[in-house]
Design a protein around this motif. Structure first.
Motif, mmCIF file in Angstrom:
data_model
loop_
_atom_site.group_PDB
_atom_site.id
_atom_site.type_symbol
_atom_site.label_atom_id
_atom_site.label_comp_id
_atom_site.label_asym_id
_atom_site.label_seq_id
_atom_site.Cartn_x
_atom_site.Cartn_y
_atom_site.Cartn_z
ATOM 1 N N SER A 1 -2.697 8.127 -2.157
ATOM 2 C CA SER A 1 -2.177 8.873 -3.303
ATOM 3 C C SER A 1 -0.688 8.664 -3.486
ATOM 4 C CB SER A 1 -2.452 10.366 -3.119
ATOM 5 O OG SER A 1 -1.659 10.891 -2.054
ATOM 6 N N GLY A 2 -0.010 8.319 -2.391
ATOM 7 C CA GLY A 2 1.438 8.169 -2.453
ATOM 8 C C GLY A 2 2.172 9.485 -2.386
ATOM 9 N N GLY A 3 1.421 10.595 -2.402
ATOM 10 C CA GLY A 3 2.069 11.900 -2.372
ATOM 11 C C GLY A 3 1.805 12.675 -1.100
ATOM 12 N N THR B 1 -0.855 1.221 -1.282
ATOM 13 C CA THR B 1 -1.009 2.449 -2.062
ATOM 14 C C THR B 1 -1.796 2.158 -3.323
ATOM 15 O OG1 THR B 1 0.240 4.326 -2.952
ATOM 16 C CG2 THR B 1 1.157 2.125 -3.371
ATOM 17 N N ASP B 2 -2.240 3.205 -3.994
ATOM 18 C CA ASP B 2 -2.965 3.013 -5.245
ATOM 19 C C ASP B 2 -1.988 2.701 -6.373
ATOM 20 O OD1 ASP B 2 -5.390 3.385 -4.078
ATOM 21 O OD2 ASP B 2 -5.844 5.299 -5.034
ATOM 22 N N PRO B 3 -2.428 1.952 -7.358
ATOM 23 C CA PRO B 3 -1.553 1.625 -8.497
ATOM 24 C C PRO B 3 -1.052 2.893 -9.192
ATOM 25 C CG PRO B 3 -3.569 0.322 -8.567
ATOM 26 C CD PRO B 3 -3.766 1.345 -7.500
ATOM 27 N N GLY B 4 0.242 2.886 -9.517
ATOM 28 C CA GLY B 4 0.826 4.008 -10.245
ATOM 29 C C GLY B 4 1.200 5.199 -9.403
ATOM 30 N N SER B 5 1.101 5.071 -8.076
ATOM 31 C CA SER B 5 1.399 6.210 -7.206
ATOM 32 C C SER B 5 2.904 6.401 -7.020
ATOM 33 C CB SER B 5 0.748 6.007 -5.833
ATOM 34 O OG SER B 5 1.479 5.035 -5.086
ATOM 35 N N HIS B 6 3.253 7.552 -6.475
ATOM 36 C CA HIS B 6 4.652 7.840 -6.123
ATOM 37 C C HIS B 6 5.165 6.817 -5.118
ATOM 38 C CE1 HIS B 6 8.206 9.977 -4.704
ATOM 39 N NE2 HIS B 6 7.706 9.946 -3.481
ATOM 40 N N MET B 7 4.304 6.414 -4.174
ATOM 41 C CA MET B 7 4.735 5.465 -3.148
ATOM 42 C C MET B 7 5.037 4.098 -3.758
ATOM 43 S SD MET B 7 5.658 4.924 -0.124
ATOM 44 C CE MET B 7 5.182 6.513 0.593
ATOM 45 N N PHE C 1 0.843 -3.774 -1.632
ATOM 46 C CA PHE C 1 -0.588 -4.053 -1.760
ATOM 47 C C PHE C 1 -1.257 -2.822 -2.364
ATOM 48 C CE2 PHE C 1 0.771 -6.930 1.580
ATOM 49 C CZ PHE C 1 0.072 -8.100 1.303
ATOM 50 N N TYR C 2 -2.282 -3.082 -3.154
ATOM 51 C CA TYR C 2 -2.871 -1.975 -3.902
ATOM 52 C C TYR C 2 -4.300 -1.649 -3.455
ATOM 53 C CZ TYR C 2 1.132 -2.473 -6.974
ATOM 54 O OH TYR C 2 2.407 -2.534 -7.465
ATOM 55 N N GLY C 3 -4.538 -0.361 -3.353
ATOM 56 C CA GLY C 3 -5.887 0.108 -3.081
ATOM 57 C C GLY C 3 -6.689 0.206 -4.363
ATOM 58 N N GLU C 4 -7.896 0.721 -4.240
ATOM 59 C CA GLU C 4 -8.778 0.920 -5.393
ATOM 60 C C GLU C 4 -8.871 2.413 -5.668
ATOM 61 O OE1 GLU C 4 -10.403 -1.054 -7.371
ATOM 62 O OE2 GLU C 4 -10.182 -3.032 -6.415
ATOM 63 N N LYS C 5 -8.569 2.813 -6.889
ATOM 64 C CA LYS C 5 -8.606 4.232 -7.218
ATOM 65 C C LYS C 5 -9.997 4.821 -7.083
ATOM 66 C CE LYS C 5 -4.521 4.741 -10.124
ATOM 67 N NZ LYS C 5 -3.985 5.247 -11.415
ATOM 68 N N GLN C 6 -11.026 3.974 -7.175
ATOM 69 C CA GLN C 6 -12.403 4.465 -7.096
ATOM 70 C C GLN C 6 -12.966 4.386 -5.674
ATOM 71 O OE1 GLN C 6 -14.466 2.300 -10.270
ATOM 72 N NE2 GLN C 6 -14.303 4.126 -11.530
ATOM 73 N N ILE C 7 -12.065 4.348 -4.693
ATOM 74 C CA ILE C 7 -12.479 4.422 -3.292
ATOM 75 C C ILE C 7 -11.673 5.537 -2.637
ATOM 76 C CG2 ILE C 7 -12.634 3.248 -1.070
ATOM 77 C CD1 ILE C 7 -12.771 0.609 -2.503
ATOM 78 N N GLY C 8 -12.371 6.543 -2.119
ATOM 79 C CA GLY C 8 -11.690 7.617 -1.402
ATOM 80 C C GLY C 8 -11.137 7.111 -0.078
ATOM 81 N N ARG D 1 -11.358 7.898 3.072
ATOM 82 C CA ARG D 1 -12.202 7.694 4.259
ATOM 83 C C ARG D 1 -13.180 6.538 4.095
ATOM 84 N NH1 ARG D 1 -13.289 12.227 1.551
ATOM 85 N NH2 ARG D 1 -15.390 12.685 0.796
ATOM 86 N N TYR D 2 -13.357 6.057 2.855
ATOM 87 C CA TYR D 2 -14.207 4.897 2.591
ATOM 88 C C TYR D 2 -13.378 3.626 2.381
ATOM 89 C CZ TYR D 2 -18.088 8.162 1.759
ATOM 90 O OH TYR D 2 -19.064 9.132 1.897
ATOM 91 N N SER D 3 -12.094 3.661 2.740
ATOM 92 C CA SER D 3 -11.170 2.609 2.309
ATOM 93 C C SER D 3 -10.877 1.538 3.356
ATOM 94 C CB SER D 3 -9.840 3.248 1.879
ATOM 95 O OG SER D 3 -9.171 3.813 2.992
ATOM 96 N N VAL D 4 -11.532 1.596 4.515
ATOM 97 C CA VAL D 4 -11.148 0.698 5.605
ATOM 98 C C VAL D 4 -11.341 -0.778 5.255
ATOM 99 C CG1 VAL D 4 -13.406 0.838 6.749
ATOM 100 C CG2 VAL D 4 -11.377 0.265 8.088
ATOM 101 N N LEU D 5 -12.310 -1.089 4.399
ATOM 102 C CA LEU D 5 -12.551 -2.482 4.032
ATOM 103 C C LEU D 5 -11.754 -2.903 2.792
ATOM 104 C CD1 LEU D 5 -16.376 -2.527 4.767
ATOM 105 C CD2 LEU D 5 -14.548 -3.532 6.147
ATOM 106 N N SER D 6 -11.012 -1.978 2.231
ATOM 107 C CA SER D 6 -10.098 -2.304 1.145
ATOM 108 C C SER D 6 -8.770 -2.753 1.759
ATOM 109 C CB SER D 6 -9.890 -1.088 0.243
ATOM 110 O OG SER D 6 -9.074 -0.121 0.878
#
Length: 955
Positions: free
Chosen positions: A526-528, A559-565, A578-585, A587-592
């Motif tokens: 989230s960057g926050g 971080t996710d695109p557009g975040s504070h971070m 590097f950017y994460g996927e907003k549609q992945i929470g 705890r499901y993000s380890v392969l992102s």
């Protein structure tokens, strides 16, 4: 199946004689060996065979039994990672192409009238027009044979697909037709499809179609009703009996009459003049089911011009032997009309029967396809062997039966496919579909592999000695597993993970690294999130003292695109973002990128890891039925054990070399399922004890690393199995397979959440703790001091705190030991005790908390959890606050030995930790949980030793 030029008694072969009356015999059968050994060609040459049809049931018999397909399966799996559906399709397409080659001379000789081989679109799509169209196009292109027909079901949804396919020049075999009304719709769809082509200025010549009208299944239904009514003494018994074996043939004759009228129409003649071929009626389901009838009844009775009979092998042989060839389809049409009139008069509901038969036909093809794909998946698993993990279940009989029943419910409901289709109604029907990008992230990362490999090479070239990841929860736990499991790689930096606000722990990590040679990864979805932000502030400030203006070149953000971070990283001149996927929470993000970026920085073998993850994904694919689907199987065990048997304490033990998997699993399970008073309570880092110390609320999961097993653990689990405890053993054949398990457990958690009946992708109670923490830190920034906070009891070493309700429950106890004794006495069977320690997490404190928890477990026979704050707040904290009210909590805090400032803030790391502990306890109290805080004054080591003693005495 034998081949003869003549039939019985030396007469001409009835199969070949069909051509005289304009009918083409097709074979309702396909099998690789039959094509390969020349048997199919012999039927073409000797019997005048003019086509072949296939369906899931036929392929299931061919592929699921014997070894015909084994060489190709092995060859495919040696070079590709595919799911069972793709593997089946590759095998089927090979069969279809080979059969098409055998029949191509027939296609040429008949100028495209015959010589076809049919391949069915997935039966799962029978009620989905658009998906059927997409699949028809794909299969047509994949097979790439002029004499292919794509089978499309003649359902209400299938008819528009037929029109589109014909308009695009795809040959179509319309299947599952029972009623004349349905037949008229698909014939109309065929004609309109041709008209569409003409309107587009395209040729209609050379496009072929058949309408597969099912026969014997109608008589099975109708005759069954007749027999029931006759047995019941129906007053019309004689008239009913006279209709046995006649309704289906009469129904087919009426379809043919309608067809004859259409092809004489001016509308059709216009198409015929443009080169169009008529859509021929094809009689399907022509094997006789009733032994009292002739075994060739549905061939003898349906011979007519411009028709096809697709005949099963046994009936094919029988008709060759004693079939009678005559133009029977147009004989006694008035008699056929009378049969249907009599059936209607006698209350035999043909329309109702045909409606039921369509539904049953769709379902039976789905069932056959499930069985087929299950067989293929089982063979695939056997051939892949140790390239994938192995799961063994040891479940009590009642739990085993319930799991099997739930798996069957998932199969019948197509729920694995629905999950992959992002059907939110599998959970609560809210926003779940927005959080399922993790299903396809492995494929995305493989496509993006060069990005990570380039970054990996750059990290190596820059000569970093250390990588320090600053994160929390989903951003830190996955990378921690990778770091702990794989260690340091030659030529690459050591990967450290810092996910604490404890000032002692922050300082300890600062001492581990060489700032001048460290790459800092600030990881925050989230960057926050508070913790990564203040850790970034601290280490950026410290690094600037060493690196000056070059400090940004030692920092990257995930971080996710557009975040504070993202904004902070850009402002501070970070080396990379590097950017994460907003549609992945989280705890499901380890392969992102949250897992892949630290893996790349640490020098891990990225391609091999992603290939392992891909095997996990493909083994859980939409095409793999639940019983053979490792993710669905595991999730079903987890969900059913918790929901129906109260076995919600998922007790995780892992081989020492992969021990840290449990920390990641804790967050995944607890944060995903622990809400609305329900959920799984993960118990990580368990030391296996005898069955006598466990209640009936446990489900044991043993993550066993075959390349480095622990004999003591093996023996303990054998004993638990022998005692009848439910045990799931997952064997990893090498440690890279933890990445396969990442995906498998994510899938399993989604399945378990569906069974339990919750949204597996939100975390409402984690946010509640964050809000309380924010209130306290904000108050400190404004006033320079913490809000008042008074213990309800204190002595020279300890101070005890609780909300008013919990304090009142313990008010009569006047010593530390008495308070804890009274607190633990509140626990009952099925509860668990959680120690929540807001202290430095190092070897000594971890050994201490493990020793204490085992003492509690063995004395109270209750599940125990040992957690460190604040990291557990982003993990098991969700289940503790939102899950079942079965927790008894002891929060442990202590005086800090050092003060560590947070740059740009009035508060320190110690103040933040205190605010987090208070906020955590506040929310536990608000949720009505049984919770108490014990604060250690003075020396931590001495205080922990004393606390351990009084806890052991209290239990």
């Amino acid at each position: 199946m034998s081949v003869h030029e003549t039939g019985k008694g030396g007469a001409a072969n009835p199969l070949k004689q069909l051509a005289k009356y304009g009918q083409s015999p097709w074979l309702d059968f396909i099998q690789r060996s039959y094509t390969a050994d020349g048997s199919l060609k012999k039927l073409v040459d000797g019997d005048g065979l003019k086509g072949v049809t296939s369906n899931p049931a036929i392929f299931q018999k061919a592929m699921g039994q014997g070894t015909d397909y084994d060489p190709q399966i092995r060859s495919i799996l040696e070079h590709q990672i595919v799911d069972a559906g793709t593997l089946y399709e590759m095998l089927a397409i090979t069969d279809i192409r080979d059969a098409a080659k055998v029949l191509y001379p027939v296609y040429e000789q008949t100028k495209g009238v015959d010589g076809y081989v049919s391949l069915e679109v997935s039966p799962y799509l029978a009620r989905d027009t658009q998906a059927t169209i997409v699949e028809a196009r794909r299969l047509w292109k994949a097979v790439d044979a002029a004499n292919l027909m794509i089978k499309i079901p003649g359902t209400q949804e299938g008819a528009p697909a037929v029109r589109t396919a014909i308009a695009e020049g795809i040959n179509v075999n319309v299947t599952l037709l029972f009623s004349n009304d349905a037949y008229k719709k698909v014939l109309e769809a065929y004609i309109v499809g041709l008209e569409d082509r003409l309107a587009q200025g395209k040729s209609v010549a050379g496009i072929a179609s058949v309408a597969s009208f099912f026969v014997s299944r109608i008589d099975v239904k109708i005759d069954g009703e007749i027999d029931r009514r006759v047995a019941a003494g129906d007053k019309d018994a004689a008239a009913l009996k006279a209709l046995r074996g006649k309704v289906a043939i009469a129904n087919a004759k009426m379809a043919y009459q309608y067809w004859q009228g259409v092809v004489k129409s001016a509308r059709w003649q216009k198409l015929a003049a443009a080169g169009a071929m008529p859509q021929r009626l094809l009689w399907a389901s022509t094997g006789t089911k009733d032994k009292s009838f002739s075994d060739v009844l549905y061939v003898d009775s349906l011979i007519g011009e411009d028709t096809v009979n697709t005949i099963p092998p046994k009936t094919f042989d029988a008709f060759r032997d004693h079939g009678k060839v005559a133009p029977t389809l147009t004989e006694d049409v008035k008699g056929a009309e009378q049969v249907l009139a009599d059936a209607k008069r006698l209350g035999l509901d043909l329309d109702g029967v045909t409606t039921v038969l369509v539904d049953e036909g769709v379902k039976s093809f789905e069932d056959a396809f499930d069985e087929l794909l299950g067989s293929v998946a089982a063979k695939q698993a056997a051939f892949v062997g140790k390239k994938v993990t192995t799961t063994t279940l040891h479940l009590p009989a009642d739990l085993d039966a319930a799991v099997k029943a739930e798996l069957e419910d998932w199969r019948k409901g197509g729920k694995v496919r629905r999950l992959w289709a992002k059907d939110a109604t599998l959970w609560t029907g809210k926003d779940e579909a927005n959080w399922l990008k993790w299903l396809s992230i492995v494929d995305d990362q493989i496509l993006a592999l060069s990005k990570f490999e380039e970054f990996q090479a750059e990290v190596k070239a820059r000569g970093f000695r250390d990588v320090l990841l600053l994160g929390m929860g989903g951003s830190s736990l996955g990378p921690e597993v990778l770091s702990e499991t794989f260690g340091k790689h030659e030529g690459f930096p050591h990967l450290y993970i810092l996910d604490s606000t404890d000032p002692q722990q922050v300082k300890a990590f600062e001492k581990k690294i060489d700032i001048a040679k460290t790459l800092f990864i600030v990881s925050s979805k989230s960057g926050g999130t508070l913790e990564p932000n203040i850790l970034k502030a601290y280490f950026f400030d410290e690094a600037k003292k060493v690196l000056g203006d070059k400090v940004g070149s030692h920092f990257i953000a995930v971080t996710d695109p557009g975040s504070h971070m993202e904004a902070v990283a850009k402002a501070d001149g970070f080396w990379k973002i590097f950017y994460g996927e907003k549609q992945i929470g989280g705890r499901y993000s380890v392969l992102s990128d949250f897992g892949m970026v630290p893996a790349a920085a640490a020098g891990l073998p990225l391609r091999l890891l992603l290939e392992s993850a891909l095997r996990g994904e493909k083994s859980c694919a939409a095409s793999v039925p639940p019983a053979q689907n490792p993710g669905a199987l595991l999730g079903t065990v987890l969900g059913v054990a918790a929901k129906s048997f109260g076995r919600d304490k998922v007790t995780i033990l892992a081989s020492p070399a992969i021990y840290d998997m449990g920390a990641w699993l804790e967050q995944l399970l607890a944060e995903s399922t622990g809400k609305n008073g329900r959920g799984l309570i993960p118990i990580d880092d368990e030391t296996a004890g005898p069955a006598s110390v466990y209640g009936k609320d446990r489900l044991f999961v043993y993550l066993r690393l075959a390349e480095k097993p622990c004999e003591k653990q093996d023996a303990a689990f054998k004993a638990l199995i022998a005692a009848g405890e439910p045990v799931v053993t997952i064997e990893l054949h090498d440690r890279r397979q933890i990445v396969e398990e990442f995906f498998r457990w994510e899938f399993a958690t989604a399945v378990a959440g569906s069974i339990i009946g919750i949204n597996a992708f939100d975390q409402p109670d984690v946010e509640a703790s964050k809000i309380e923490t924010k209130k306290i830190t904000t108050a400190y920034n404004e006033t320079g001091r913490l809000p008042p906070y008074e213990p309800f009891f204190k002595d020279a070493t300890f101070a005890f705190y609780a909300d008013p309700k919990n304090a009142a429950a313990l008010k009569d106890a006047r010593t530390a030991e008495a308070i804890l004794k009274a607190h633990f006495a509140r626990a009952k069977a099925g509860d668990y005790v959680a120690l929540l320690a807001y202290i430095e997490r190092d070897t000594a404190t971890r050994e201490w908390i493990q020793g204490v928890r085992l003492a509690i477990r063995d004395a109270l026979k209750l599940a125990t959890a040992a957690e460190f704050g604040p990291r557990f707040q982003h993990s098991t904290g969700q289940a503790y606050k939102g899950g079942p009210d079965t927790g008894v909590f002891v929060q442990i805090t202590a005086d800090d030995a050092i003060t560590l400032p947070v740059p740009g803030e009035k508060y320190t790391f110690g103040i933040v930790k205190e605010a987090q502990a208070r906020g955590d306890l506040e929310v536990l109290g608000e949720r009505g949980r049984r919770a108490v805080r014990v604060h250690i004054h003075g020396d931590l080591k001495a205080g922990l030793e004393k606390l351990g003693q009084i806890i052991k005495a209290a239990v």
